[in-house]
Structure formats: C-alpha cells, structure tokens
Motif scaffolding. Sequence first.
Motif, PDB file in Angstrom:
ATOM      1  N   LYS A   1       0.827  -1.207   0.000  1.00 34.00           N
ATOM      2  CA  LYS A   1       0.000   0.000   0.000  1.00 34.00           C
ATOM      3  C   LYS A   1       0.867   1.265   0.000  1.00 34.00           C
ATOM      4  N   SER A   2       2.104   1.149   0.463  1.00 37.12           N
ATOM      5  CA  SER A   2       3.011   2.299   0.537  1.00 37.12           C
ATOM      6  C   SER A   2       3.672   2.606  -0.795  1.00 37.12           C
ATOM      7  N   LEU A   3       3.940   1.591  -1.579  1.00 36.36           N
ATOM      8  CA  LEU A   3       4.659   1.786  -2.841  1.00 36.36           C
ATOM      9  C   LEU A   3       3.855   2.653  -3.808  1.00 36.36           C
ATOM     10  N   PRO A   4       4.536   3.349  -4.715  1.00 38.21           N
ATOM     11  CA  PRO A   4       3.817   4.216  -5.660  1.00 38.21           C
ATOM     12  C   PRO A   4       2.897   3.417  -6.579  1.00 38.21           C
ATOM     13  N   ASP A   5       1.852   4.082  -7.067  1.00 29.62           N
ATOM     14  CA  ASP A   5       0.928   3.418  -7.984  1.00 29.62           C
ATOM     15  C   ASP A   5       1.594   3.227  -9.349  1.00 29.62           C
ATOM     16  N   ARG A   6       0.890   2.574 -10.260  1.00 32.13           N
ATOM     17  CA  ARG A   6       1.457   2.269 -11.584  1.00 32.13           C
ATOM     18  C   ARG A   6       1.841   3.527 -12.355  1.00 32.13           C
ATOM     19  N   GLY A   7       1.025   4.559 -12.262  1.00 30.68           N
ATOM     20  CA  GLY A   7       1.303   5.790 -13.001  1.00 30.68           C
ATOM     21  C   GLY A   7       2.600   6.434 -12.537  1.00 30.68           C
ATOM     22  N   ARG A   8       2.758   6.595 -11.234  1.00 29.41           N
ATOM     23  CA  ARG A   8       3.985   7.195 -10.690  1.00 29.41           C
ATOM     24  C   ARG A   8       5.189   6.300 -10.982  1.00 29.41           C
ATOM     25  N   SER A   9       4.993   4.991 -10.853  1.00 32.21           N
ATOM     26  CA  SER A   9       6.079   4.057 -11.148  1.00 32.21           C
ATOM     27  C   SER A   9       6.503   4.155 -12.603  1.00 32.21           C
ATOM     28  N   SER A  10       5.527   4.272 -13.508  1.00 35.18           N
ATOM     29  CA  SER A  10       5.832   4.388 -14.935  1.00 35.18           C
ATOM     30  C   SER A  10       6.628   5.651 -15.233  1.00 35.18           C
ATOM     31  N   LEU A  11       6.249   6.771 -14.597  1.00 31.10           N
ATOM     32  CA  LEU A  11       6.990   8.013 -14.796  1.00 31.10           C
ATOM     33  C   LEU A  11       8.433   7.877 -14.301  1.00 31.10           C
ATOM     34  N   ALA A  12       8.597   7.273 -13.135  1.00 31.34           N
ATOM     35  CA  ALA A  12       9.944   7.096 -12.588  1.00 31.34           C
ATOM     36  C   ALA A  12      10.770   6.174 -13.488  1.00 31.34           C
ATOM     37  N   LEU A  13      10.169   5.070 -13.923  1.00 35.84           N
ATOM     38  CA  LEU A  13      10.874   4.135 -14.805  1.00 35.84           C
ATOM     39  C   LEU A  13      11.264   4.797 -16.122  1.00 35.84           C
ATOM     40  N   GLY A  14      10.343   5.545 -16.703  1.00 36.00           N
ATOM     41  CA  GLY A  14      10.636   6.231 -17.965  1.00 36.00           C
ATOM     42  C   GLY A  14      11.771   7.231 -17.819  1.00 36.00           C
ATOM     43  N   THR A  15      11.783   7.927 -16.701  1.00 36.34           N
ATOM     44  CA  THR A  15      12.836   8.919 -16.472  1.00 36.34           C
ATOM     45  C   THR A  15      14.201   8.257 -16.344  1.00 36.34           C
ATOM     46  N   VAL A  16      14.314   7.247 -15.489  1.00 31.96           N
ATOM     47  CA  VAL A  16      15.637   6.627 -15.308  1.00 31.96           C
ATOM     48  C   VAL A  16      16.049   5.828 -16.539  1.00 31.96           C
ATOM     49  N   TRP A  17      15.086   5.285 -17.263  1.00 31.87           N
ATOM     50  CA  TRP A  17      15.433   4.583 -18.505  1.00 31.87           C
ATOM     51  C   TRP A  17      16.049   5.571 -19.499  1.00 31.87           C
ATOM     52  N   ALA A  18      15.410   6.736 -19.668  1.00 31.46           N
ATOM     53  CA  ALA A  18      15.920   7.735 -20.611  1.00 31.46           C
ATOM     54  C   ALA A  18      17.287   8.256 -20.175  1.00 31.46           C
ATOM     55  N   LEU A  19      17.459   8.489 -18.882  1.00 35.69           N
ATOM     56  CA  LEU A  19      18.738   9.000 -18.384  1.00 35.69           C
ATOM     57  C   LEU A  19      19.865   7.972 -18.493  1.00 35.69           C
ATOM     58  N   SER A  20      19.519   6.700 -18.531  1.00 33.86           N
ATOM     59  CA  SER A  20      20.520   5.629 -18.531  1.00 33.86           C
ATOM     60  C   SER A  20      20.957   5.188 -19.931  1.00 33.86           C
ATOM     61  N   ARG A  21      20.417   5.790 -20.955  1.00 34.42           N
ATOM     62  CA  ARG A  21      20.741   5.390 -22.328  1.00 34.42           C
ATOM     63  C   ARG A  21      21.944   6.163 -22.854  1.00 34.42           C
ATOM     64  N   PHE A  22      22.738   5.482 -23.655  1.00 38.89           N
ATOM     65  CA  PHE A  22      23.806   6.146 -24.398  1.00 38.89           C
ATOM     66  C   PHE A  22      23.200   6.737 -25.662  1.00 38.89           C
ATOM     67  N   GLN A  23      23.771   7.817 -26.144  1.00 33.18           N
ATOM     68  CA  GLN A  23      23.306   8.398 -27.403  1.00 33.18           C
ATOM     69  C   GLN A  23      23.807   7.552 -28.568  1.00 33.18           C
ATOM     70  N   LYS A  24      23.112   7.599 -29.686  1.00 32.41           N
ATOM     71  CA  LYS A  24      23.507   6.812 -30.855  1.00 32.41           C
ATOM     72  C   LYS A  24      24.903   7.158 -31.333  1.00 32.41           C
ATOM     73  N   ASN A  25      25.246   8.418 -31.276  1.00 25.53           N
ATOM     74  CA  ASN A  25      26.556   8.867 -31.776  1.00 25.53           C
ATOM     75  C   ASN A  25      27.497   9.217 -30.620  1.00 25.53           C
ATOM     76  N   GLU A  26      27.371   8.501 -29.524  1.00 24.39           N
ATOM     77  CA  GLU A  26      28.175   8.771 -28.319  1.00 24.39           C
ATOM     78  C   GLU A  26      29.673   8.679 -28.618  1.00 24.39           C
ATOM     79  N   LEU A  27      30.430   9.612 -28.087  1.00 22.98           N
ATOM     80  CA  LEU A  27      31.887   9.582 -28.192  1.00 22.98           C
ATOM     81  C   LEU A  27      32.444   9.179 -26.837  1.00 22.98           C
ATOM     82  N   TYR A  28      33.204   8.102 -26.816  1.00 22.75           N
ATOM     83  CA  TYR A  28      33.709   7.570 -25.566  1.00 22.75           C
ATOM     84  C   TYR A  28      35.110   8.091 -25.262  1.00 22.75           C
ATOM     85  N   LEU A  29      35.498   7.932 -24.022  1.00 22.81           N
ATOM     86  CA  LEU A  29      36.771   8.441 -23.518  1.00 22.81           C
ATOM     87  C   LEU A  29      37.915   8.124 -24.479  1.00 22.81           C
TER      88      LEU A  29
END
Length: 163
Positions: free
Chosen positions: A79-107
């Motif tokens: 009952k304490s955990l976020p609902d599906r909508g809030r969970s989806s927003l959080a998942l979408g945010t961290v998924w987008a932040l965790s992706r490399f760009q297609k043309n990423e230049l590495y060290l």
Amino acid sequence: MCSEDKCILPLFPEFPESLVTREELVKYLSIVIFTASAQHAAVNFGQFDWYGWIPNSPSTMRMPPPELKGQMDMDYIMKSLPDRGRSSLALGTVWALSRFQKNELYLGTYPEMCFTEEPVKEAIKTFRKKLDEVTNIIKSRNEELPFDYSYLSPDKIPNSVAI
C-alpha cells in the motif's frame, strides 16, 4: 561572494583562488575531467539497473513511515509503494537517463584532431593505449562475476556529460 580583490566560490570553499604550479593545474583539471566523464558515467548509467525495480528506491510513498518497529507487514509495504502511473513516470525517467546516445563519443575518442604537435599526438596514443589496457582488465575481471560491472570501463564512459 566576490569582492574587489578576490572572488571565492561559495559552493567550493576548498577550491584555491589561483593555481600557481603545474601540479595544481594537473590536479584540478583531473578533477574536472573525472567528474564530467567517469564519475558521471558511474552514477548515471546504472540508474535503471537500480531504480528499475521500484521497491529498491520508490519515487513516492503513499503511506506514512511506521512509528514503531514491528508494525510493517507485506500489505502495508504494498500500500506504501507508488501506484502504476507514478512508477511508470519514474521508470521512464531513469530509462531515458541511462541510455547512451547513438553517436556517443567515448573516452579517448576525438573525431576532430585539433592537435598537430607530435608530443601531443603521442600523448593521445599513450592515453588510448592505457584506456584499452584498463578496459581489458575490467572485461577480464567481469568474466569471473555473476553480473558484470562495467560502469567505469573506459569503453563505456562518454567523453563528457551529454543530457
């Protein structure tokens, strides 16, 4: 806060007012480069791996925290955990932040060679060789692990922060 004779960075009180020696310059440039590349990669690209399982770090909680030990049961936790909508927003945010760009230049990857001096070209070659050595060490160590840890592998560290 700035005055006529000096400017102190309020967020970085330990940062010197001036750099006098080559060693100081190397030290502070190394900090900037590390922060904008390796540290950012280590923190950023593992977000989905951790936050992708909502109970690891829920984005919101719908119930107040318990006041006494032993009050918690599975029903209260669910009952304490976020609902599906809030969970989806959080998942979408961290998924987008965790992706490399297609043309990423590495060290160590510099598509536009701006340096023509031989000592600089040699330094870049040496740097790339050391990065390859570190990458191979990490890959070798990861072969022995049930889950590999590659967040600090040079071949997975972008040249800079790019959001």
